[in-house]
Write an enzyme that holds these catalytic residues in place. Structure first.
Site, PDB file in Angstrom:
ATOM      1  N   CYS A  45     -19.469 -41.983 -28.425  1.00  0.00           N
ATOM      2  CA  CYS A  45     -19.314 -41.080 -27.127  1.00  0.00           C
ATOM      3  C   CYS A  45     -18.982 -39.607 -27.848  1.00  0.00           C
ATOM      4  CB  CYS A  45     -18.344 -41.617 -26.439  1.00  0.00           C
ATOM      5  SG  CYS A  45     -19.096 -43.270 -25.687  1.00  0.00           S
ATOM      6  N   ASP A 139     -30.152 -33.203  -2.753  1.00  0.00           N
ATOM      7  CA  ASP A 139     -29.972 -34.020  -1.719  1.00  0.00           C
ATOM      8  C   ASP A 139     -29.004 -35.215  -1.758  1.00  0.00           C
ATOM      9  OD1 ASP A 139     -31.430 -35.669  -3.429  1.00  0.00           O
ATOM     10  OD2 ASP A 139     -33.242 -36.140  -2.135  1.00  0.00           O
TER      11      ASP A 139
END
Length: 220
Positions: A45, A139
């Site tokens: 990470c 959206d």
């Protein structure tokens, strides 16, 4: 909760390294990439966050907001950022969500709802399923879900490629073929009849088979 492409991305409030946000309000009218991490100070990470910071201008150019999540408090994220800067050359230049109560990881189906307690005492292996990439449209619907194992670093160049396709196909009734890159030929969507296609593409198209109608990439 199992999220699928086309679902509305669940809204939430959270503390981040850049202040408190309400997720949908923060996205606004932009696209968004939300990517998650099972623990701070994990090696794979660390490389991912540094690389994402380096290529952030490419996301900015596409009007895509980036936000990370890690199953630890925000204060830990700030200390981790210094390690990321030192080892990768770039520190996160986007907000990082603190999910120490695991609520967002559960909301997005990355951890079972039955998991009790918070992040304290949990190992990266306990949270290994918190390795998702969600691409969310203006959206607020989910357009892409990728899930990676802890041992495999994510390919954010591929995420950019997919976003190029998503943004193009949201504007034009086309699909992109295998390994497509910006500027290459595209396929007329199956929802477009030949009669409609003749209007949209008066110069015609290449058709190795009737159902494969190839045209140059439409211009913005």
């Amino acid at each position: 909760m199992t999220l699928q492409i086309g679902d509305v991305a669940p809204d939430f409030e959270a503390e981040t390294t850049q202040g408190r946000i309400r997720f949908h309000d923060w996205i606004g009218g932009s696209w968004c990439v939300l990517f998650s991490h099972p623990k701070d100070f994990t090696p794979v990470c660390t490389t991912e966050l540094g690389y994402m910071a380096r290529i952030k201008p490419e996301f900015d150019r596409r009007d895509v907001k980036i936000i990370g999540l890690s199953v630890d408090p925000v204060g830990n994220h700030a200390r981790w950022a210094e390690d990321i800067r030192e080892t990768q050359g770039h520190a996160p230049n986007f907000p990082m969500i603190g999910d120490s109560d695991l609520s967002i990881s559960k909301l997005y189906g990355m951890l079972p709802a039955s998991v009790n307690g918070g992040s304290e005492g949990r190992t990266p292996a306990d949270n290994q399923t918190v390795r998702n990439v969600f691409v969310i449209g203006p959206d607020k619907k989910i357009k892409l879900i990728l899930v990676y194992p802890m041992t495999t670093g994510r390919n954010f160049d591929e995420v950019l490629r997919v976003i190029d396709s998503l943004q193009l196909t949201a504007q034009h009734r086309v699909a992109t073929p295998v390994n497509w890159k910006q500027g290459e030929d595209v396929i007329i969507a199956g929802s477009v009849s030949d009669d409609e296609a003749k209007t949209i593409y008066p110069d015609g198209w290449k058709a190795p088979k009737p159902y494969i109608r190839i045209v140059p990439q439409p211009r913005p």
